[in-house]
Design a protein around this motif. Sequence first.
Motif, PDB file in Angstrom:
ATOM      1  N   ARG A  14      37.953  46.362  38.763  1.00 60.02           N
ATOM      2  CA  ARG A  14      36.885  47.295  39.152  1.00 60.02           C
ATOM      3  C   ARG A  14      35.612  46.543  39.526  1.00 60.02           C
ATOM      4  O   ARG A  14      34.929  46.897  40.483  1.00 60.02           O
ATOM      5  CB  ARG A  14      36.590  48.273  38.026  1.00 60.02           C
ATOM      6  N   ALA A  15      35.276  45.531  38.752  1.00 58.84           N
ATOM      7  CA  ALA A  15      34.065  44.754  39.034  1.00 58.84           C
ATOM      8  C   ALA A  15      34.180  44.043  40.386  1.00 58.84           C
ATOM      9  O   ALA A  15      33.222  44.019  41.163  1.00 58.84           O
ATOM     10  CB  ALA A  15      33.821  43.737  37.919  1.00 58.84           C
ATOM     11  N   VAL A  16      35.341  43.489  40.673  1.00 59.90           N
ATOM     12  CA  VAL A  16      35.553  42.809  41.952  1.00 59.90           C
ATOM     13  C   VAL A  16      35.462  43.813  43.098  1.00 59.90           C
ATOM     14  O   VAL A  16      34.804  43.563  44.110  1.00 59.90           O
ATOM     15  CB  VAL A  16      36.906  42.052  41.971  1.00 59.90           C
ATOM     16  N   VAL A  25      29.805  41.624  49.017  1.00 63.32           N
ATOM     17  CA  VAL A  25      30.151  40.225  48.755  1.00 63.32           C
ATOM     18  C   VAL A  25      31.518  39.934  49.362  1.00 63.32           C
ATOM     19  O   VAL A  25      32.427  40.759  49.283  1.00 63.32           O
ATOM     20  CB  VAL A  25      30.168  39.974  47.224  1.00 63.32           C
ATOM     21  N   PRO A  26      31.701  38.764  49.989  1.00 67.45           N
ATOM     22  CA  PRO A  26      33.018  38.418  50.532  1.00 67.45           C
ATOM     23  C   PRO A  26      34.095  38.411  49.434  1.00 67.45           C
ATOM     24  O   PRO A  26      33.797  38.159  48.265  1.00 67.45           O
ATOM     25  CB  PRO A  26      32.819  37.007  51.087  1.00 67.45           C
ATOM     26  N   ALA A  31      35.760  37.418  43.831  1.00 65.33           N
ATOM     27  CA  ALA A  31      36.835  37.034  42.909  1.00 65.33           C
ATOM     28  C   ALA A  31      36.428  35.831  42.071  1.00 65.33           C
ATOM     29  O   ALA A  31      36.683  35.792  40.860  1.00 65.33           O
ATOM     30  CB  ALA A  31      38.111  36.732  43.682  1.00 65.33           C
ATOM     31  N   ALA A  32      35.772  34.863  42.682  1.00 66.61           N
ATOM     32  CA  ALA A  32      35.389  33.644  41.967  1.00 66.61           C
ATOM     33  C   ALA A  32      34.401  33.942  40.842  1.00 66.61           C
ATOM     34  O   ALA A  32      34.423  33.286  39.802  1.00 66.61           O
ATOM     35  CB  ALA A  32      34.793  32.634  42.940  1.00 66.61           C
ATOM     36  N   ASP A  35      36.546  34.770  37.767  1.00 72.68           N
ATOM     37  CA  ASP A  35      37.687  33.894  37.479  1.00 72.68           C
ATOM     38  C   ASP A  35      39.014  34.469  37.942  1.00 72.68           C
ATOM     39  O   ASP A  35      40.039  34.362  37.274  1.00 72.68           O
ATOM     40  CB  ASP A  35      37.763  33.549  35.989  1.00 72.68           C
ATOM     41  N   VAL A  36      38.999  35.106  39.103  1.00 70.77           N
ATOM     42  CA  VAL A  36      40.198  35.628  39.750  1.00 70.77           C
ATOM     43  C   VAL A  36      40.536  34.660  40.873  1.00 70.77           C
ATOM     44  O   VAL A  36      39.641  34.176  41.569  1.00 70.77           O
ATOM     45  CB  VAL A  36      39.932  37.050  40.312  1.00 70.77           C
ATOM     46  N   THR A  37      41.819  34.363  41.066  1.00 72.57           N
ATOM     47  CA  THR A  37      42.182  33.436  42.132  1.00 72.57           C
ATOM     48  C   THR A  37      41.775  34.000  43.487  1.00 72.57           C
ATOM     49  O   THR A  37      41.670  35.215  43.674  1.00 72.57           O
ATOM     50  CB  THR A  37      43.701  33.160  42.143  1.00 72.57           C
ATOM     51  N   ALA A  38      41.535  33.101  44.428  1.00 72.46           N
ATOM     52  CA  ALA A  38      41.087  33.513  45.765  1.00 72.46           C
ATOM     53  C   ALA A  38      42.104  34.429  46.443  1.00 72.46           C
ATOM     54  O   ALA A  38      41.736  35.423  47.074  1.00 72.46           O
ATOM     55  CB  ALA A  38      40.827  32.282  46.618  1.00 72.46           C
ATOM     56  N   VAL A  39      43.377  34.125  46.293  1.00 66.27           N
ATOM     57  CA  VAL A  39      44.423  34.947  46.906  1.00 66.27           C
ATOM     58  C   VAL A  39      44.396  36.361  46.338  1.00 66.27           C
ATOM     59  O   VAL A  39      44.479  37.344  47.079  1.00 66.27           O
ATOM     60  CB  VAL A  39      45.814  34.304  46.704  1.00 66.27           C
ATOM     61  N   ASP A  40      44.262  36.478  45.021  1.00 66.68           N
ATOM     62  CA  ASP A  40      44.192  37.803  44.407  1.00 66.68           C
ATOM     63  C   ASP A  40      42.910  38.522  44.811  1.00 66.68           C
ATOM     64  O   ASP A  40      42.901  39.741  44.970  1.00 66.68           O
ATOM     65  CB  ASP A  40      44.306  37.710  42.884  1.00 66.68           C
TER      66      ASP A  40
END
Length: 59
Positions: A14-16, A25-26, A31-32, A35-40
Motif C-alpha cells: 500500500r505504501a509503495v 515517485v518512479p 520500491a527502494a 526495501d522492495v526489489t526493483a522488479v517487484d
Amino acid sequence: MTTVVDRYGDAVVRAVIHRILVDGVPFRTAAADHDVTAVDGVRIGTVATQVLRELNTDP
C-alpha cells in the motif's frame, strides 16, 4: 500480485502504491524506499497504474 503481497505484506505494498500514484515517485524509487526489489516495484506500479486507468474509464 498476490505473491508480492505475501512477500512484503499489505502495508508495504500500500505504501509503495501510494508513493507511485499519489506522490508521483518512479516505480523503482518507491520500491527502494521500502526495501522492495526493483522488479517487484515495477510489478506493483504497473498493476496499480493499470487498475487506476481501468477505474477511470468505467462509466
